[in-house]
Design a protein around this motif. Structure first.
Motif, short mmCIF file in Angstrom:
data_model
loop_
_atom_site.label_atom_id
_atom_site.label_comp_id
_atom_site.label_asym_id
_atom_site.label_seq_id
_atom_site.Cartn_x
_atom_site.Cartn_y
_atom_site.Cartn_z
N VAL A 107 -11.25 -13.06 3.26
CA VAL A 107 -10.56 -12.79 2.04
C VAL A 107 -10.82 -11.15 2.02
O VAL A 107 -10.00 -10.40 1.24
CB VAL A 107 -11.00 -13.52 0.86
N LYS A 108 -12.10 -10.51 2.30
CA LYS A 108 -12.44 -9.49 2.08
C LYS A 108 -11.52 -8.48 3.02
O LYS A 108 -11.25 -7.52 2.67
CB LYS A 108 -13.99 -9.27 2.31
N GLU A 109 -11.44 -8.97 4.19
CA GLU A 109 -10.61 -8.17 5.09
C GLU A 109 -9.24 -8.19 4.65
O GLU A 109 -8.58 -7.06 4.77
CB GLU A 109 -10.79 -8.80 6.46
N ILE A 110 -8.73 -9.32 4.25
CA ILE A 110 -7.31 -9.34 3.69
C ILE A 110 -7.13 -8.36 2.72
O ILE A 110 -6.27 -7.58 2.27
CB ILE A 110 -6.80 -10.65 3.58
N GLN A 111 -8.33 -8.47 1.76
CA GLN A 111 -8.11 -7.41 0.41
C GLN A 111 -7.97 -5.92 0.77
O GLN A 111 -7.36 -5.19 0.45
CB GLN A 111 -9.18 -7.65 -0.27
N LYS A 112 -8.82 -5.55 1.88
CA LYS A 112 -8.69 -4.14 2.63
C LYS A 112 -7.32 -3.80 2.96
O LYS A 112 -6.86 -2.81 2.54
CB LYS A 112 -9.73 -3.86 3.69
N GLU A 113 -6.57 -4.59 3.68
CA GLU A 113 -5.56 -4.52 4.28
C GLU A 113 -4.36 -4.35 3.06
O GLU A 113 -3.50 -3.50 2.84
CB GLU A 113 -4.92 -5.83 4.90
N LEU A 114 -4.62 -5.33 2.03
CA LEU A 114 -3.60 -5.16 0.78
C LEU A 114 -3.89 -3.92 -0.07
O LEU A 114 -2.84 -3.10 -0.27
CB LEU A 114 -4.03 -6.36 -0.24
N GLU A 115 -5.12 -3.29 -0.02
CA GLU A 115 -5.02 -2.04 -0.73
C GLU A 115 -4.62 -0.99 0.12
O GLU A 115 -3.97 0.02 -0.55
CB GLU A 115 -6.77 -1.78 -1.03
N ALA A 116 -4.71 -0.97 1.21
CA ALA A 116 -4.00 -0.04 2.38
C ALA A 116 -2.60 -0.03 2.17
O ALA A 116 -1.95 1.24 1.94
CB ALA A 116 -4.29 -0.06 3.69
N LEU A 117 -1.81 -1.30 1.91
CA LEU A 117 -0.60 -1.59 1.78
C LEU A 117 -0.02 -0.78 0.43
O LEU A 117 0.99 -0.22 0.28
CB LEU A 117 -0.17 -2.91 1.92
N GLU A 118 -0.68 -1.15 -0.65
CA GLU A 118 -0.58 -0.82 -2.15
C GLU A 118 -0.61 0.65 -1.99
O GLU A 118 0.33 1.55 -2.65
CB GLU A 118 -1.67 -1.32 -2.72
N HIS A 119 -1.46 1.36 -1.21
CA HIS A 119 -1.57 2.87 -0.96
C HIS A 119 -0.34 3.43 -0.61
O HIS A 119 0.19 4.35 -0.92
CB HIS A 119 -2.84 3.37 -0.40
N GLU A 120 0.08 2.74 0.62
CA GLU A 120 1.18 3.29 1.24
C GLU A 120 2.54 3.12 0.35
O GLU A 120 3.38 4.12 0.47
CB GLU A 120 1.57 2.51 2.52
N ARG A 121 2.52 2.07 -0.31
CA ARG A 121 3.68 1.96 -1.31
C ARG A 121 3.77 2.93 -2.36
O ARG A 121 4.64 3.58 -2.72
CB ARG A 121 3.49 0.39 -1.89
N ASP A 122 2.50 3.02 -2.99
CA ASP A 122 2.32 4.23 -3.99
C ASP A 122 3.03 5.68 -3.19
O ASP A 122 3.63 6.46 -3.86
CB ASP A 122 0.96 4.21 -4.46
N GLU A 123 2.48 5.89 -2.12
CA GLU A 123 2.88 7.19 -1.65
C GLU A 123 4.43 7.37 -1.39
O GLU A 123 5.26 8.24 -1.44
CB GLU A 123 2.21 7.31 -0.12
N GLU A 124 5.27 6.20 -0.85
CA GLU A 124 6.40 6.01 -0.81
C GLU A 124 7.24 6.21 -2.03
O GLU A 124 8.31 6.97 -2.03
CB GLU A 124 7.05 4.73 0.11
N GLN A 125 6.57 5.80 -2.96
CA GLN A 125 7.27 5.76 -4.49
C GLN A 125 7.08 7.30 -4.86
O GLN A 125 7.98 7.83 -5.41
CB GLN A 125 6.30 5.04 -5.51
N ARG A 126 6.02 8.06 -4.55
CA ARG A 126 6.01 9.46 -4.93
C ARG A 126 6.91 10.10 -4.27
O ARG A 126 7.58 11.03 -4.65
CB ARG A 126 4.41 9.90 -4.50
N ARG A 127 7.03 9.80 -2.85
CA ARG A 127 8.31 10.69 -2.16
C ARG A 127 9.62 10.27 -2.81
O ARG A 127 10.31 11.17 -2.63
CB ARG A 127 8.11 10.08 -0.51
N ALA A 128 9.85 9.21 -2.86
CA ALA A 128 11.11 8.84 -3.54
C ALA A 128 11.33 9.42 -4.82
O ALA A 128 12.45 10.09 -5.08
CB ALA A 128 11.24 7.21 -3.48
#
Length: 180
Positions: free
Chosen positions: A111-132
């Motif tokens: 669960v801890k490992e998946i949470q780290k992956e999830l946070e990274a994906l959410e950060h990438e999503r936020d970056e894409e939103q900023r670019r868009a």
């Protein structure tokens, strides 16, 4: 068809007499080309944002499933520890409780490992939103630039053309900031 040809000739003759018409037309065409590129970048950034959000949602669901399993194994282990020992079954119950406890610990780490992956994906999503958002704003400025440049054609006032070019430069700069 002959009327269209006659109209095109008249416009060409008008451009010969008024060089501003030709300059503004070329400017509008160039802005339109840049506008189409920025619009394409905007659409792709929004698509990438949606993909990242979907991946994050999938990871969130996966993490919740692992979390539920962890709690279930903890519950089983606790229940077995509370069960009254019955002779030869006491060793088996303790062994089974230990197995469930180890399973729960394994899920806790996952669960801890998946949470780290999830946070990274959410950060990438936020970056894409900023670019868009940057591409969208650049697109709006470029669209306004085309409109202002077209006003020059109607009014023959250069101020609209210069203002349109200024907006076009601003639109290109804002869109370019989407790459930074």
């Amino acid at each position: 068809m002959p009327d269209e040809i006659t109209e095109a000739r008249e416009r060409a003759e008008e451009a010969e007499h008024n060089p501003l018409v030709l300059r503004v037309s070329v400017t509008m065409a160039l802005i339109a080309v840049v506008l189409s590129g920025v619009a394409l970048l905007s659409h792709r950034a929004h698509t990438e944002e949606i993909i990242k959000q979907s991946q994050a949602s999938d990871r969130w669901s996966y993490m919740q499933a692992k979390n539920i399993r962890m709690h279930t194994y903890n519950l089983f282990a606790d229940m077995l520890k509370l069960a009254p020992p019955a002779g030869s079954n006491a060793a088996k119950l303790a062994e089974k409780a230990e197995t469930y406890t180890k399973q729960a610990e394994r899920y806790k780490d996952e669960v801890k490992e998946i949470q780290k992956e999830l946070e990274a994906l959410e950060h990438e999503r936020d970056e894409e939103q900023r670019r868009a958002n940057r591409f969208d704003l650049g697109e709006v400025l470029l669209e306004a630039a085309v409109v202002l440049a077209s006003l020059t054609m109607l009014t023959r006032q250069r101020a609209y053309w210069f203002l349109g070019m200024a907006l076009a430069v601003a639109g290109i700069a804002v869109a370019a900031s989407g790459f930074m």
